[in-house]
Motif scaffolding. Structure first.
Motif, PDB file in Angstrom:
ATOM      1  N   CYS A   1       0.833  -1.201   0.000  1.00  0.00           N
ATOM      2  CA  CYS A   1       0.000   0.000   0.000  1.00  0.00           C
ATOM      3  C   CYS A   1       0.872   1.257   0.000  1.00  0.00           C
ATOM      4  O   CYS A   1       2.065   1.207   0.244  1.00  0.00           O
ATOM      5  CB  CYS A   1      -0.942   0.013   1.191  1.00  0.00           C
ATOM      6  N   LEU A   2       0.222   2.374  -0.284  1.00  0.00           N
ATOM      7  CA  LEU A   2       0.928   3.646  -0.291  1.00  0.00           C
ATOM      8  C   LEU A   2       1.307   4.052   1.132  1.00  0.00           C
ATOM      9  O   LEU A   2       0.947   3.388   2.095  1.00  0.00           O
ATOM     10  CB  LEU A   2       0.040   4.718  -0.918  1.00  0.00           C
ATOM     11  N   ARG A   3       1.961   5.161   1.237  1.00  0.00           N
ATOM     12  CA  ARG A   3       2.325   5.670   2.555  1.00  0.00           C
ATOM     13  C   ARG A   3       1.079   5.894   3.391  1.00  0.00           C
ATOM     14  O   ARG A   3       0.004   6.169   2.863  1.00  0.00           O
ATOM     15  CB  ARG A   3       3.077   6.985   2.418  1.00  0.00           C
ATOM     16  N   PRO A   4       1.220   5.825   4.712  1.00  0.00           N
ATOM     17  CA  PRO A   4       0.055   6.060   5.557  1.00  0.00           C
ATOM     18  C   PRO A   4      -0.381   7.527   5.523  1.00  0.00           C
ATOM     19  O   PRO A   4       0.435   8.429   5.381  1.00  0.00           O
ATOM     20  CB  PRO A   4       0.528   5.669   6.954  1.00  0.00           C
ATOM     21  N   CYS A   5      -1.673   7.743   5.660  1.00  0.00           N
ATOM     22  CA  CYS A   5      -2.225   9.091   5.729  1.00  0.00           C
ATOM     23  C   CYS A   5      -1.868   9.684   7.085  1.00  0.00           C
ATOM     24  O   CYS A   5      -2.034   9.038   8.119  1.00  0.00           O
ATOM     25  CB  CYS A   5      -3.737   9.038   5.565  1.00  0.00           C
TER      26      CYS A   5
ATOM     27  N   ARG B   1      -9.499  12.327  11.517  1.00  0.00           N
ATOM     28  CA  ARG B   1     -10.502  12.505  10.464  1.00  0.00           C
ATOM     29  C   ARG B   1      -9.933  13.170   9.222  1.00  0.00           C
ATOM     30  O   ARG B   1      -9.923  14.383   9.105  1.00  0.00           O
ATOM     31  CB  ARG B   1     -11.702  13.288  10.970  1.00  0.00           C
ATOM     32  N   CYS B   2      -9.468  12.381   8.326  1.00  0.00           N
ATOM     33  CA  CYS B   2      -8.923  12.876   7.061  1.00  0.00           C
ATOM     34  C   CYS B   2     -10.023  13.593   6.283  1.00  0.00           C
ATOM     35  O   CYS B   2     -11.102  13.044   6.060  1.00  0.00           O
ATOM     36  CB  CYS B   2      -8.369  11.708   6.250  1.00  0.00           C
ATOM     37  N   ALA B   3      -9.767  14.818   5.879  1.00  0.00           N
ATOM     38  CA  ALA B   3     -10.750  15.621   5.150  1.00  0.00           C
ATOM     39  C   ALA B   3     -11.008  15.068   3.752  1.00  0.00           C
ATOM     40  O   ALA B   3     -12.053  15.341   3.162  1.00  0.00           O
ATOM     41  CB  ALA B   3     -10.272  17.071   5.059  1.00  0.00           C
ATOM     42  N   ASN B   4     -10.088  14.270   3.218  1.00  0.00           N
ATOM     43  CA  ASN B   4     -10.245  13.739   1.862  1.00  0.00           C
ATOM     44  C   ASN B   4     -11.107  12.486   1.804  1.00  0.00           C
ATOM     45  O   ASN B   4     -11.526  12.075   0.731  1.00  0.00           O
ATOM     46  CB  ASN B   4      -8.887  13.468   1.238  1.00  0.00           C
TER      47      ASN B   4
ATOM     48  N   LEU C   1     -12.730   9.067   1.258  1.00  0.00           N
ATOM     49  CA  LEU C   1     -12.460   7.974   0.315  1.00  0.00           C
ATOM     50  C   LEU C   1     -11.606   8.405  -0.866  1.00  0.00           C
ATOM     51  O   LEU C   1     -11.005   7.570  -1.537  1.00  0.00           O
ATOM     52  CB  LEU C   1     -13.778   7.382  -0.185  1.00  0.00           C
ATOM     53  N   SER C   2     -11.528   9.706  -1.125  1.00  0.00           N
ATOM     54  CA  SER C   2     -10.705  10.168  -2.249  1.00  0.00           C
ATOM     55  C   SER C   2      -9.244  10.382  -1.851  1.00  0.00           C
ATOM     56  O   SER C   2      -8.433  10.777  -2.682  1.00  0.00           O
ATOM     57  CB  SER C   2     -11.288  11.452  -2.842  1.00  0.00           C
TER      58      SER C   2
END
Length: 84
Positions: A7-11, A17-20, A22-23
């Motif tokens: 997987c990509l780097r962690p958010c 609460r990531c503002a993005n 599912l995108s």
């Protein structure tokens, strides 16, 4: 599938609460902590040190890492040769 190796780097914001949502292009699943790295200032300090001083700084770390992988007397002897 493939988490965490593929997987990509962690958010950085998934805990708060990531503002993005599912995108978001980063992974929202838990990841092991990454090892610490020297910042630019510390790398510059090491570059400016004489070789013997750099070896003295790095040797305890190298001994611990080598000891965890191969604690044989031969491995430790090779480290001693490097230090001299």
């Amino acid at each position: 599938i493939g988490h965490p190796e593929l997987c990509l780097r962690p958010c950085l914001f998934h805990h708060s609460r990531c503002a993005n949502g599912l995108s978001c292009n980063f992974c929202h699943m838990p990841h092991p902590k990454r090892p610490a790295h020297l910042d630019k200032r510390h790398r510059e300090m090491l570059r400016e040190m004489p070789y013997c001083r750099r070896v003295a700084v790095a040797m305890p770390i190298l001994r611990a890492k080598v000891g965890a992988v191969d604690p044989s007397p031969e491995a430790m002897r090779l480290l001693d040769e490097l230090a001299n």
